[in-house]
Write an enzyme that holds these catalytic residues in place. Structure first.
Site, PDB file in Angstrom:
ATOM      1  N   ASN A  12     -21.851   1.115   7.562  1.00  0.00           N
ATOM      2  CA  ASN A  12     -21.962   1.887   6.128  1.00  0.00           C
ATOM      3  C   ASN A  12     -23.273   2.990   6.557  1.00  0.00           C
ATOM      4  OD1 ASN A  12     -22.524   3.329   3.779  1.00  0.00           O
ATOM      5  ND2 ASN A  12     -23.085   1.504   2.636  1.00  0.00           N
ATOM      6  N   LYS A  14     -24.463   5.436   5.180  1.00  0.00           N
ATOM      7  CA  LYS A  14     -25.088   5.974   3.936  1.00  0.00           C
ATOM      8  C   LYS A  14     -25.163   7.519   3.868  1.00  0.00           C
ATOM      9  CE  LYS A  14     -26.735   1.488   2.852  1.00  0.00           C
ATOM     10  NZ  LYS A  14     -27.582   0.407   2.260  1.00  0.00           N
ATOM     11  N   HIS A  98     -20.168   0.352  -3.938  1.00  0.00           N
ATOM     12  CA  HIS A  98     -21.346  -0.253  -3.262  1.00  0.00           C
ATOM     13  C   HIS A  98     -22.389  -0.381  -4.390  1.00  0.00           C
ATOM     14  CE1 HIS A  98     -24.918   0.188  -0.961  1.00  0.00           C
ATOM     15  NE2 HIS A  98     -24.174  -0.360   0.074  1.00  0.00           N
ATOM     16  N   GLU A 100     -25.205   0.668  -4.666  1.00  0.00           N
ATOM     17  CA  GLU A 100     -26.045   2.047  -4.814  1.00  0.00           C
ATOM     18  C   GLU A 100     -25.158   2.804  -5.469  1.00  0.00           C
ATOM     19  OE1 GLU A 100     -26.774   2.735  -0.595  1.00  0.00           O
ATOM     20  OE2 GLU A 100     -28.032   1.041  -0.440  1.00  0.00           O
ATOM     21  N   GLU A 170     -22.426  -8.399  -1.307  1.00  0.00           N
ATOM     22  CA  GLU A 170     -23.811  -7.893  -0.801  1.00  0.00           C
ATOM     23  C   GLU A 170     -24.616  -7.927  -2.057  1.00  0.00           C
ATOM     24  OE1 GLU A 170     -23.178  -4.428   2.115  1.00  0.00           O
ATOM     25  OE2 GLU A 170     -23.184  -3.496   0.176  1.00  0.00           O
ATOM     26  N   GLY A 176     -30.920  -3.485   2.693  1.00  0.00           N
ATOM     27  CA  GLY A 176     -32.221  -2.550   2.911  1.00  0.00           C
ATOM     28  C   GLY A 176     -33.574  -3.080   2.592  1.00  0.00           C
ATOM     29  N   SER A 216     -28.911  -6.542   5.049  1.00  0.00           N
ATOM     30  CA  SER A 216     -29.877  -6.516   5.986  1.00  0.00           C
ATOM     31  C   SER A 216     -29.259  -7.540   7.116  1.00  0.00           C
ATOM     32  CB  SER A 216     -31.191  -7.388   5.631  1.00  0.00           C
ATOM     33  OG  SER A 216     -31.763  -6.486   4.580  1.00  0.00           O
TER      34      SER A 216
HETATM   35  P1  PGA Z   1     -28.562  -2.722   4.996  1.00  0.00           P
HETATM   36  O1  PGA Z   1     -27.280  -2.176   3.797  1.00  0.00           O
HETATM   37  O2  PGA Z   1     -27.641  -3.428   6.205  1.00  0.00           O
HETATM   38  O3  PGA Z   1     -29.110  -1.776   5.428  1.00  0.00           O
HETATM   39  O4  PGA Z   1     -29.165  -3.887   4.146  1.00  0.00           O
HETATM   40  C1  PGA Z   1     -25.967  -2.704   3.861  1.00  0.00           C
HETATM   41  C2  PGA Z   1     -25.168  -1.956   2.687  1.00  0.00           C
HETATM   42  O5  PGA Z   1     -25.862  -1.287   2.171  1.00  0.00           O
HETATM   43  O6  PGA Z   1     -23.991  -2.137   2.806  1.00  0.00           O
END
Ligand code: PGA
Length: 255
Positions: A12, A14, A98, A100, A170, A176, A216
Site C-alpha cells: 500500500n 499510500k 483502510h 486511514e 490491521e 506506521g 508495521s
Molecule cells: P505500515 O502500514 O506497514 O506502514 O504500518 C500498513 C498499512 O497501513 O496498510
C-alpha cells in the site's frame, strides 16, 4: 478437507510516489520479484500513478491495485474514481476501508459495504481492512469491534462474492508506529475473523478466505508472522516503498 490458501503480499503505497517515482519503484519490484514462486503480489500506488505502474507490471506476476474507489458506476461525484475506471486502467485489486480512510475521510462499515459490492461487480478483488484502535483493544473490545466491522462491511454479500474477497486485519495501533501485533495476537484475531466468517457465511468459505496481517510488517518480523497458520499474507505500508524490504517480505511468504 485441506484448503490451500495462496498468500497475498500487497504493498500500500499510500500518498507516496509521483508517477515518475512510482515507475522507478515498480520497475525495481518487477525486477526483484518476477521469478519469485508462491505468493500473489500486488502493488497499490496512488490513483495518479496507476496507469504508469500498470504499464510497468503488465505481463509480470505483479498485479495492480488501487487504494480506494467510489461505489457509483459513474456520476457527478467530483474527485471520485469508480470501479469501472480502475478496472479499465488495469487494476485487479482495490483496498477498501483502510483505517486511514475510516479515520480521516469518514468511511463507515456501510461505505465499505457499498464499495465492496461495486468492486466485485466490476471483477475487482476487494482487500477489505478491519482492525481496532488502541483504546478499543485496551477496553477489551478488539474482537467485538472487528466483528461489527465484518458484519457491516460484508452485509448482504453472496457466498460466491465473499470467496473472491481478501480480508486484512490491521490493528490501528500498529500502523506506521513500529509496533506490531505479536504473532500470537495476530494469529488469534485471524482465527476469530475466520470463525466470524464461518458464522456469517459458512465454514468452507471461512476456511478458504485469505486474511492478511498489516501494521508495521518489516523484513525482520515478516517470517514469524507469515509462518502462523491463520496469517495468509501481509498488507505493507512503509516497507513497500523500498524494493529491498518489499522483496524480503515477499520472499518470507514462500511457506
Ligand atoms: P505500515 O502500514 O506497514 O506502514 O504500518 C500498513 C498499512 O497501513 O496498510
Amino acid at each position: 478437507m485441506l484448503t490451500m490458501r495462496i498468500p497475498v503480499i500487497a504493498g500500500n503505497w499510500k500518498m507516496y510516489k509521483t508517477p515518475s517515482e512510482a515507475i522507478v519503484l515498480a520497475e525495481g519490484v518487477v525486477k526483484a520479484l518476477s521469478s519469485l514462486d508462491g505468493p500473489e503480489l500486488v502493488v497499490c500506488p496512488p490513483f495518479t500513478a496507476l496507469a504508469a505502474v500498470g504499464r510497468v507490471v503488465a505481463g509480470s506476476r505483479i498485479s495492480l491495485g488501487a487504494q480506494n474507489l467510489h461505489w457509483a458506476r459513474e456520476g457527478a461525484y467530483t474527485g471520485e474514481v469508480s470501479a469501472a475506471m480502475l478496472q479499465d486502467v488495469g487494476c485487479r485489486h482495490v483496498i477498501i476501508g483502510h483505517s486511514e480512510r475510516r479515520q480521516y475521510f469518514g468511511e463507515t462499515d456501510e461505505s465499505v459495504n457499498r464499495k465492496s459490492c461495486a468492486a466485485l461487480a466490476c471483477g475487482l478483488t476487494p482487500i477489505v481492512c478491519v482492525g481496532e484502535t488502541l483504546a478499543e483493544r485496551e477496553a477489551g473490545r478488539a474482537y467485538a469491534v472487528v466483528e461489527t466491522q465484518l458484519k457491516g462491511g460484508l452485509s448482504g454479500l453472496l457466498p460466491e462474492q465473499i470467496q473472491k474477497l481478501v480480508l486484512a486485519y490491521e490493528p490501528v495501533w500498529a500502523i506506521g508506529t513500529g509496533k506490531t501485533a505479536t504473532p500470537s495476537q495476530a494469529d488469534e484475531m485471524h482465527a476469530h475473523i475466520r470463525k466470524t466468517i464461518g458464522m456469517l457465511f459458512d465454514s468452507g468459505i471461512a476456511c478458504g478466505i485469505r486474511i492478511l496481517y498489516g501494521g508495521s510488517v518489516k523484513p525482520d518480523n515478516a517470517r514469524e508472522l507469515l509462518e502462523r497458520t491463520e496469517i495468509d499474507g501481509a498488507l505493507i505500508g512503509g516497507a513497500s516503498l523500498q524494493v529491498d524490504s518489499f522483496a524480503a517480505i515477499a520472499s518470507a511468504a514462500q511457506k
